[in-house]
Design a protein around this motif. Structure first.
Motif, short mmCIF file in Angstrom:
data_model
loop_
_atom_site.label_atom_id
_atom_site.label_comp_id
_atom_site.label_asym_id
_atom_site.label_seq_id
_atom_site.Cartn_x
_atom_site.Cartn_y
_atom_site.Cartn_z
N MET A 1 12.02 -10.98 -1.88
CA MET A 1 11.98 -10.57 -3.27
C MET A 1 10.78 -9.65 -3.47
O MET A 1 9.68 -9.94 -3.03
N ARG A 2 11.00 -8.55 -4.15
CA ARG A 2 9.91 -7.62 -4.47
C ARG A 2 9.20 -8.10 -5.72
O ARG A 2 9.79 -8.72 -6.60
N ARG A 3 7.89 -7.75 -5.79
CA ARG A 3 7.07 -8.21 -6.90
C ARG A 3 6.45 -7.01 -7.62
O ARG A 3 5.71 -6.23 -7.02
N LEU A 4 6.75 -6.91 -8.91
CA LEU A 4 6.15 -5.90 -9.78
C LEU A 4 5.13 -6.61 -10.65
O LEU A 4 5.45 -7.59 -11.32
N LEU A 5 3.90 -6.13 -10.62
CA LEU A 5 2.83 -6.71 -11.42
C LEU A 5 2.32 -5.65 -12.39
O LEU A 5 1.98 -4.54 -11.97
N VAL A 6 2.30 -5.98 -13.66
CA VAL A 6 1.85 -5.07 -14.72
C VAL A 6 0.59 -5.67 -15.33
O VAL A 6 0.61 -6.82 -15.79
N LEU A 7 -0.48 -4.91 -15.32
CA LEU A 7 -1.73 -5.37 -15.92
C LEU A 7 -1.85 -4.78 -17.32
O LEU A 7 -1.95 -3.57 -17.49
N GLY A 8 -1.81 -5.65 -18.30
CA GLY A 8 -1.90 -5.24 -19.70
C GLY A 8 -0.55 -5.33 -20.38
O GLY A 8 0.42 -4.73 -19.94
N ALA A 9 -0.51 -6.12 -21.45
CA ALA A 9 0.73 -6.28 -22.22
C ALA A 9 0.60 -5.61 -23.58
O ALA A 9 1.09 -6.10 -24.59
N ARG A 80 -10.50 -8.91 -10.54
CA ARG A 80 -10.56 -7.67 -9.75
C ARG A 80 -9.22 -7.39 -9.08
O ARG A 80 -8.39 -8.27 -8.92
N ILE A 81 -9.08 -6.15 -8.68
CA ILE A 81 -7.91 -5.69 -7.95
C ILE A 81 -8.35 -5.42 -6.52
O ILE A 81 -9.32 -4.71 -6.29
N VAL A 85 -5.04 -5.07 0.04
CA VAL A 85 -4.11 -6.13 0.45
C VAL A 85 -3.10 -6.45 -0.65
O VAL A 85 -2.46 -7.51 -0.62
N ASN A 86 -2.93 -5.54 -1.62
CA ASN A 86 -1.96 -5.70 -2.71
C ASN A 86 -2.10 -7.05 -3.41
O ASN A 86 -1.15 -7.82 -3.52
N GLU A 97 -0.09 -11.61 -5.72
CA GLU A 97 0.26 -10.56 -4.78
C GLU A 97 1.36 -9.70 -5.39
O GLU A 97 2.16 -10.19 -6.19
N TYR A 98 1.38 -8.45 -5.00
CA TYR A 98 2.36 -7.53 -5.56
C TYR A 98 2.82 -6.53 -4.52
O TYR A 98 2.15 -6.28 -3.52
N ASP A 99 4.00 -5.95 -4.79
CA ASP A 99 4.49 -4.82 -4.02
C ASP A 99 4.21 -3.52 -4.77
O ASP A 99 3.93 -2.49 -4.17
N TYR A 100 4.33 -3.61 -6.11
CA TYR A 100 4.06 -2.46 -6.97
C TYR A 100 3.19 -2.93 -8.12
O TYR A 100 3.42 -3.98 -8.71
#
Length: 102
Positions: A1-9, A80-81, A85-86, A97-100
């Motif tokens: 499964m790919r993981r999309l992480l968005v910082l800030g809503a 921190r980001i 290592v994503n 952890e994220y892919d994008y």
């Protein structure tokens, strides 16, 4: 499964997840959005607040109300980001952890 992480809503983050959730299969993509505040302030409305067009209560909404079903919303500050290592580390020690990353 790919993981999309968005910082800030905020506006941009919620637009991203609202546009992508219907396009990315729920069985193929995990989408998570992280924000440090549970409430969203509609800042353009502040211009009309002194003139009685809005009340303070009308300008403050729950972030969860803008996040579509199938998207995980975490209300936690980012520490921190670690792009090498994503991975994003949150202040409470949670590691995401994220892919994008957006």
């Amino acid at each position: 499964m790919r993981r999309l992480l968005v910082l800030g809503a905020g506006t941009a983050g919620t637009m991203v997840v609202n546009k992508l959730r219907p396009k990315l299969g729920k069985h193929d993509w995990q989408i998570t959005v992280v924000d440090q505040d549970a409430s969203h302030l509609y800042q353009p409305g502040l211009l009309l607040l002194p003139f009685g067009q809005y009340s303070v209560e009308e300008l403050i909404k729950r972030r969860q109300d803008f996040v579509p079903e199938g998207v995980t919303l975490l209300i936690k500050p980012v520490d921190r980001i670690d792009a090498d290592v994503n991975r994003v580390l949150l202040q409470d020690g949670t590691e995401l952890e994220y892919d994008y990353l957006v």
